[in-house]
Design an enzyme around this catalytic site. Sequence first.
Site, short mmCIF file in Angstrom:
data_model
loop_
_atom_site.label_atom_id
_atom_site.label_comp_id
_atom_site.label_asym_id
_atom_site.label_seq_id
_atom_site.Cartn_x
_atom_site.Cartn_y
_atom_site.Cartn_z
CG HIS A 29 40.75 43.07 49.35
ND1 HIS A 29 40.01 44.21 49.20
CD2 HIS A 29 42.00 43.37 48.93
CE1 HIS A 29 40.77 45.17 48.71
NE2 HIS A 29 41.98 44.70 48.53
CD GLN A 53 51.77 49.03 45.56
OE1 GLN A 53 52.38 48.19 46.22
NE2 GLN A 53 50.63 48.74 44.96
CD GLN A 140 44.06 37.11 35.43
OE1 GLN A 140 44.88 36.45 36.07
NE2 GLN A 140 44.32 37.59 34.21
CG ASP A 142 45.51 44.53 40.58
OD1 ASP A 142 45.61 45.72 40.28
OD2 ASP A 142 44.67 44.11 41.41
CG LEU A 176 33.88 44.00 43.62
CD1 LEU A 176 33.68 43.14 44.86
CD2 LEU A 176 32.82 45.09 43.57
CB SER A 177 38.79 48.78 42.33
OG SER A 177 39.80 49.70 42.69
CB SER A 178 40.35 49.91 47.51
OG SER A 178 40.58 48.59 47.96
NE ARG A 179 43.88 52.79 42.50
CZ ARG A 179 44.86 53.64 42.81
NH1 ARG A 179 44.60 54.91 42.91
NH2 ARG A 179 46.09 53.21 43.00
#
Length: 245
Positions: A29, A53, A140, A142, A176-179
Site C-alpha cells: 500500500h 466484493q 500488480q 492483483d 505482502l498482503s493484509s491477509r
Amino acid sequence: MRVARTAAELDLVGEIGLVPTMGAFHEGHLSLLAAARAENDVVVASLFVNPAQFAEGEDPASYPRDEERDLQLADEAGVDVLFVPSAEEIYPPGFQTWVEVEQLGAILEGEHRPGHFRGVATVCLKLFNLVRPRRAYFGQKDAQQVAVVRRMVRDLDVPVEIRVLPTVRDADGLALSSRNALLSRDERERALALHRALEARDPSLLDGLEVDYFAEADFEPRVLAAAVRVGGTRLIDNVLVEGET
Ligand code: AMP
C-alpha cells in the site's frame, strides 16, 4: 491529513491521485501512496472493506482491520484526505446498479469468487465518480483486478489514468498482503511455495496446498497467476511471463 467519512465531506479540488484500499496497510500500500504523492497535487486514499466484493461464504468481518494504525501510516505517507466511508454511504438503501466486466471478470479469481469483480468494478467506478482522480493507483499483485478496472475504464470512457506498481514482497518472496496477518508461523512457511512455484513455473511445488488455479492469463502484460488456500487463508500471487516481476 483530513478524514472524510461521507461523500459530502470529500470536498476536493486540484489534480488528484487516488489509492483505493481495504486497509491494514503494508509496504505494498505504501508504495502506491508514495507514487501517488510523487505524481499529484492532492492524494486521496480510500479505506473501505467493500462487502460487495466478498463472494458468498466469505466473511468481510474477518478481514484484518486496524484503522488507527492506517490513519497514522497514511498521514506519514503524505495522504491529504483519507476517505473512510461506511457500507451505507457506498450502498444506500435501494442500491441496485452494478458494473459487470463480463469475460475478464468471470475467469480465474472470478470463477472461484463469483461476484467478486462485479463488486470491485462497481466500487472503483463509484470511487472514481466521487473523487474524480486524474490518476488511480493499483498493485500488480492483483493482476486480474488491474485488467478488470482497465477494461471498465476503457469501456465506460472513465476519465482516469490507471497506474500500476510492482508487487512488493518480503525478503523470502512472499507477496505482502493484509491477509498474511492471518497466517500462523507454520502456514506462512508453507505459503512460500506459492511464489516459488510461480517462479519455477512448476505447480507440483504446491503439493499439499489447496490450489484454486495455476494458469497463464493475458492481463496486459501476460502473467502466470495462482491462488491457493493455506489453512483458512486464501492467497493469490502472479509473476510476469516475460520481464521482471
Ligand atoms: P487491498 O487493500 O488488498 O485491496 O489492496 C489495495 C491496493 O494495494 C490494490 O491495488 C492492491 O493490488 C495493492 N497491493 C496489495 N498488496 C500489494 C503488494 N504486495 N504489492 C503491491 N501492491 C499491492
